[in-house]
Design a protein around this motif. Structure first.
Motif, short mmCIF file in Angstrom:
data_model
loop_
_atom_site.label_atom_id
_atom_site.label_comp_id
_atom_site.label_asym_id
_atom_site.label_seq_id
_atom_site.Cartn_x
_atom_site.Cartn_y
_atom_site.Cartn_z
N LEU A 95 0.86 -1.18 0.00
CA LEU A 95 0.00 0.00 0.00
C LEU A 95 0.90 1.23 0.00
O LEU A 95 1.71 1.41 0.89
CB LEU A 95 -0.93 0.01 1.20
N LEU A 96 0.75 2.04 -1.04
CA LEU A 96 1.57 3.23 -1.22
C LEU A 96 0.69 4.47 -1.11
O LEU A 96 -0.32 4.58 -1.80
CB LEU A 96 2.26 3.19 -2.59
N ALA A 97 1.07 5.40 -0.25
CA ALA A 97 0.29 6.63 -0.06
C ALA A 97 1.23 7.80 0.17
O ALA A 97 2.35 7.62 0.66
CB ALA A 97 -0.69 6.49 1.10
N ILE A 98 0.76 8.99 -0.15
CA ILE A 98 1.62 10.17 -0.06
C ILE A 98 1.64 10.77 1.33
O ILE A 98 2.56 11.48 1.71
CB ILE A 98 1.18 11.23 -1.10
N GLY A 99 0.64 10.48 2.14
CA GLY A 99 0.53 11.11 3.45
C GLY A 99 1.26 10.35 4.54
O GLY A 99 2.26 9.67 4.31
N THR A 100 0.75 10.47 5.76
CA THR A 100 1.32 9.78 6.91
C THR A 100 0.40 8.64 7.32
O THR A 100 -0.77 8.62 6.96
CB THR A 100 1.50 10.74 8.09
N GLU A 141 11.17 5.91 -4.79
CA GLU A 141 11.94 4.92 -4.06
C GLU A 141 11.03 3.98 -3.27
O GLU A 141 11.27 2.77 -3.19
CB GLU A 141 12.94 5.59 -3.12
N LEU A 142 9.96 4.51 -2.68
CA LEU A 142 9.03 3.67 -1.94
C LEU A 142 8.35 2.67 -2.86
O LEU A 142 8.17 1.50 -2.50
CB LEU A 142 7.99 4.54 -1.23
N VAL A 165 0.06 6.99 -8.03
CA VAL A 165 -0.19 6.04 -9.11
C VAL A 165 0.93 6.11 -10.14
O VAL A 165 1.42 5.08 -10.62
CB VAL A 165 -1.55 6.33 -9.78
N ARG A 166 1.37 7.32 -10.47
CA ARG A 166 2.44 7.48 -11.44
C ARG A 166 3.74 6.85 -10.95
O ARG A 166 4.45 6.18 -11.71
CB ARG A 166 2.65 8.98 -11.72
N ALA A 167 4.05 7.05 -9.67
CA ALA A 167 5.27 6.45 -9.12
C ALA A 167 5.22 4.93 -9.19
O ALA A 167 6.22 4.28 -9.54
CB ALA A 167 5.47 6.91 -7.67
#
Length: 326
Positions: free
Chosen positions: A33-38, A78-79, A100-102
């Motif tokens: 699970l990849l997210a930009i926040g905390t 990197e994540l 999504v792009r990453a």
């Protein structure tokens, strides 16, 4: 002799038993699970419910590798690459086109399921909504289509406010589209908008102080950036302090003290994303799973916040509201 043989057999069976049990345990897939926040800023109840609806429960028959960028988009590549190195079965890319792009840049083989608020065709993430055609699919809530409705609600509440501020994250990939769409929606209503940028908590503080000093933009539209969802308490607190009537994109922001919100139900959007992850784990092809469009939108009003601002909602608006916070 017989006793010694019996003990040896028993010891060998005891040593072998855990291996046999492990061999009999069902496969426990690992997803990322990849997210930009905390980690603390996201409500993942909808996503987990979608997994459960598909038959997967974290800690029982599923493991999740979490990667949060802590509001730093430069960390996303990197994540995402780390999740690819760990060979997760699916990557869930939550709440931002940058996420999504990453993920897509990191892999064209591992399935990616998104839940966010923009058009993935325009962003080059999928070939079409009906047949994505690659390793990416998911659920969307097109917030750009809501700007006209959100501005209209603000105008109904504050008919004297001809000038509206639009809070936008300058790091957003949707920045130019947001400017264009909000200006067009405002012109149709006879309003003018001022684009305001903030990408950190400190910049949000400074922005409200400048608005107060200049005595302008007494109405504010907060766009659907995941950073603003994470900062929802700060935004509501400053809006109350500086007497700025603000409309937000998600109910969580009104529930955290914001004046009102109009937008998609992101819990349901994330539930659909979780359901898609489960279906892919069971063997379905993401290229053939159509992108789901969330068509249910909610109006939530906060009477307590309105009273603090000296405002009152028209009865017609209260009757139309999906939820009224006392």
């Amino acid at each position: 002799m017989i006793r010694r043989e019996f003990i040896t057999l028993l010891g060998g069976a005891a040593a072998a038993w855990p291996l046999a049990v492990r061999a009999q345990q069902p496969d426990r897939p690992v997803i990322g699970l990849l997210a930009i926040g905390t980690a603390s800023s996201w409500n993942l109840a909808g996503f987990r419910q979608g997994l459960k609806d598909a038959g997967y429960v974290e800690g029982q028959n599923l493991a999740i590798e979490y990667r949060f960028a802590n509001d730093d988009p430069t960390r996303l590549p990197e994540l995402a690459s780390d999740l690819v190195r760990r060979k997760v079965r699916v990557i869930a890319a939550i709440a931002s086109g940058l996420v999504v792009r990453a993920a897509k840049d990191a892999t064209d083989t591992i399935p990616i399921v998104f839940g966010y608020g923009a058009d993935p065709v325009k962003q080059g993430l999928v070939s079409s909504l009906n047949r994505p055609g690659g390793n990416v699919t998911g659920a969307i809530s097109l917030a750009s289509e809501l700007f006209g409705k959100q501005l209209g609600i603000l105008h109904e509440l504050l008919p004297q406010a001809a000038h509206v501020g639009v809070l936008t994250n300058p790091t957003s990939a949707l920045r130019e589209a947001i400017v264009k769409d909000t200006q067009a929606a405002a012109a149709a209503l006879g309003l003018t908008v001022e684009i305001l940028y903030a990408a950190t908590g400190g910049e949000i503080d400074s922005l409200f102080a400048r608005l107060d000093a200049a005595k302008r933009a007494q109405a504010l539209l907060v766009t659907n950036d995941p950073f603003y969802v994470a900062q929802r308490v700060q935004l509501a607190t400053l809006a109350a302090r500086y007497a700025v009537a603000a409309i937000y994109p998600f109910r969580e922001m009104a529930e955290s003290g914001g004046l009102l919100s109009y937008g998609p139900n992101i819990v349901e959007r994330d539930r659909q994303a979780g359901l898609y992850v489960g279906r892919i784990l069971k063997g379905e092809n993401p290229a053939e799973l159509p992108v789901l469009q969330m068509n249910k939108f909610e109006l939530v009003i906060n009477l307590k916040a309105a009273k603090a601002l000296g405002l009152s909602f028209p009865n017609s608006m209260q009757l139309l509201a999906d939820d009224v916070i006392e």
